[in-house]
Design an enzyme around this catalytic site. Structure first.
Site, PDB file in Angstrom:
ATOM      1  N   LYS A  91      48.989  31.915   1.798  1.00 53.80           N
ATOM      2  CA  LYS A  91      48.267  31.037   0.852  1.00 53.80           C
ATOM      3  C   LYS A  91      49.224  30.426  -0.157  1.00 53.80           C
ATOM      4  O   LYS A  91      50.296  30.988  -0.448  1.00 53.80           O
ATOM      5  CB  LYS A  91      47.140  31.786   0.136  1.00 53.80           C
ATOM      6  CG  LYS A  91      47.578  32.944  -0.779  1.00 53.80           C
ATOM      7  CD  LYS A  91      47.906  32.555  -2.208  1.00 53.80           C
ATOM      8  CE  LYS A  91      48.332  33.760  -3.047  1.00 53.80           C
ATOM      9  NZ  LYS A  91      49.154  33.457  -4.204  1.00 53.80           N
ATOM     10  N   ASP A  94      43.810  39.213  -4.680  1.00 51.63           N
ATOM     11  CA  ASP A  94      43.902  37.995  -3.867  1.00 51.63           C
ATOM     12  C   ASP A  94      43.200  38.142  -2.511  1.00 51.63           C
ATOM     13  O   ASP A  94      43.105  37.181  -1.758  1.00 51.63           O
ATOM     14  CB  ASP A  94      45.381  37.632  -3.605  1.00 51.63           C
ATOM     15  CG  ASP A  94      45.973  36.775  -4.720  1.00 51.63           C
ATOM     16  OD1 ASP A  94      45.192  36.203  -5.518  1.00 51.63           O
ATOM     17  OD2 ASP A  94      47.214  36.673  -4.799  1.00 51.63           O
ATOM     18  N   SER A 140      47.979  40.498   1.037  1.00 50.88           N
ATOM     19  CA  SER A 140      46.536  40.291   0.823  1.00 50.88           C
ATOM     20  C   SER A 140      45.903  39.668   2.069  1.00 50.88           C
ATOM     21  O   SER A 140      44.779  40.009   2.449  1.00 50.88           O
ATOM     22  CB  SER A 140      46.297  39.346  -0.359  1.00 50.88           C
ATOM     23  OG  SER A 140      46.913  39.847  -1.510  1.00 50.88           O
TER      24      SER A 140
HETATM   25  O1  C5P Z   1      44.858  43.384  -7.854  1.00 59.93           O
HETATM   26  P1  C5P Z   1      46.303  43.536  -7.513  1.00 59.93           P
HETATM   27  O2  C5P Z   1      46.674  44.961  -7.185  1.00 59.93           O
HETATM   28  O3  C5P Z   1      46.759  42.592  -6.464  1.00 59.93           O
HETATM   29  O4  C5P Z   1      47.113  43.145  -8.820  1.00 59.93           O
HETATM   30  C1  C5P Z   1      48.461  43.456  -8.983  1.00 59.93           C
HETATM   31  C2  C5P Z   1      48.815  43.393 -10.473  1.00 59.93           C
HETATM   32  O5  C5P Z   1      48.735  42.055 -10.942  1.00 59.93           O
HETATM   33  C3  C5P Z   1      47.887  44.185 -11.387  1.00 59.93           C
HETATM   34  O6  C5P Z   1      48.312  45.491 -11.532  1.00 59.93           O
HETATM   35  C4  C5P Z   1      47.984  43.409 -12.699  1.00 59.93           C
HETATM   36  O7  C5P Z   1      49.157  43.790 -13.383  1.00 59.93           O
HETATM   37  C5  C5P Z   1      48.200  41.997 -12.247  1.00 59.93           C
HETATM   38  N1  C5P Z   1      46.956  41.172 -12.227  1.00 59.93           N
HETATM   39  C6  C5P Z   1      46.397  40.775 -13.417  1.00 59.93           C
HETATM   40  N2  C5P Z   1      45.278  39.979 -13.397  1.00 59.93           N
HETATM   41  C7  C5P Z   1      44.742  39.579 -12.222  1.00 59.93           C
HETATM   42  C8  C5P Z   1      45.335  39.959 -10.991  1.00 59.93           C
HETATM   43  C9  C5P Z   1      46.446  40.756 -11.035  1.00 59.93           C
HETATM   44  O8  C5P Z   1      46.861  41.132 -14.507  1.00 59.93           O
HETATM   45  N3  C5P Z   1      43.677  38.785 -12.230  1.00 59.93           N
END
Ligand code: C5P
Length: 286
Positions: A11, A138, A105
């Site tokens: 993406k 994501d 993702s």
């Molecule tokens: O959800 P995911 O594990 O992919 O997110 C990885 C990191 O990215 C989270 O630990 C956070 O620090 C950051 N994040 C965030 N806000 C979001 C998505 C991700 O702060 N909307």
């Protein structure tokens, strides 16, 4: 169980805006997302081991539940009340990792779609996206794919008119960024500019590729360490000089992409950048 083969497209963030930090530590985002043809291929088959295993052409990727592909299968089983069984996932990685291209993702999203098929559960994409939220922010978009607006943590999705088909040159410079570290950094920097998301939505409605491409913008480019920002600018400069309609970094980087109307221009940009950075690809939008 039958053997199932699935494609996991990478993406791009056509726009990425960070609206603010939330009480749960995450950030509220507003992003226009687009999938491209470049991606990983995965095969799911009955396991020869005792539990779930991920084999891949990249030896350093985790082979257990720390790999998002395995995490997605485990989450699907849990949500559907299915007893885990030995499962082998063979992952042919093509999308560069730690690049902001949603590789992990998208692998997770592809496993959710495959699981839905294997178990004949008939869940809608919307329902699979809700399960995907538990795997990563994501993943819901990657379940849906194509052109979409993602808001909230990334899970509030609105389908958009598709981006007119175009050529894409993707280039990952020789540095990687930690996503949590860049999110932490963005809280302390003053953003120079914000993306014109409304303008992009209008341009998509009108099917106006140049108008979308002019508005590509990612606020994370302002939060990069100087040395990394210089490399991103260098790649963008080559893309634009070779005829890209617009260029930006994707996600938290470090991959940078340019959109091209003409194949010959995309081909020359690809060749020039590949000589600088080996992780360079020429692809098309989905
Ligand atoms: O959800 P995911 O594990 O992919 O997110 C990885 C990191 O990215 C989270 O630990 C956070 O620090 C950051 N994040 C965030 N806000 C979001 C998505 C991700 O702060 N909307």
């Amino acid at each position: 169980m039958q053997t199932v083969k699935v494609h996991a497209p990478a993406k791009l963030n056509l726009t990425l805006d960070v609206l603010g930090r939330r009480e749960d530590g995450y950030h509220d985002l507003r992003m226009v997302m687009q999938s491209v043809q470049l991606g990983d291929t995965m095969t799911l088959e009955p396991g020869k081991g005792e539990s779930i295993r991920v084999k891949s052409n990249l030896g350093f990727l985790p082979t257990d539940g720390r790999n998002l592909a395995a995490a997605a299968a485990l989450t699907f089983w849990k949500e559907q009340g299915i007893e885990p069984y030995p499962l082998d996932i063979t992952l042919e990685k093509v999308t560069p990792v730690c690049a902001g291209l949603g590789g992990g993702s998208s692998d997770a999203a592809a496993v959710l779609r495959a699981m839905n098929e294997i178990h004949g559960t008939g869940l809608s994409l919307e329902r699979l996206a809700v399960i995907g939220q538990k795997v990563g922010s994501d993943v819901p978009y990657c379940v849906l794919g194509c052109t979409a607006l993602a808001e909230g943590k990334g899970e509030v999705l609105t389908r958009l008119p598709p981006l007119p088909k175009c050529w894409v040159v993707l280039c990952k410079p020789d540095f990687s960024v930690s996503t949590p570290a860049l999110f932490a950094q963005i809280d302390s920097v003053r953003l120079r500019r914000r993306p014109d998301t409304e303008g992009v939505l209008k341009a998509l409605k009108e099917g106006d590729l140049p108008s979308v491409a002019r508005r590509l913008y990612n606020v994370f480019e302002d939060a990069l360490p100087e040395r990394c920002a210089a490399k991103v600018d260098q790649v963008k400069h080559v893309l634009i000089q070779q005829g890209a309609l617009g260029a930006a970094m994707s996600g938290t980087g470090s991959a940078v992409f340019g959109l091209f109307e003409r194949e010959e221009e995309a081909q020359s940009a690809y060749e020039e950048l590949r000589a600088l950075y080996p992780e360079t690809f020429l692809t098309q939008t989905v």
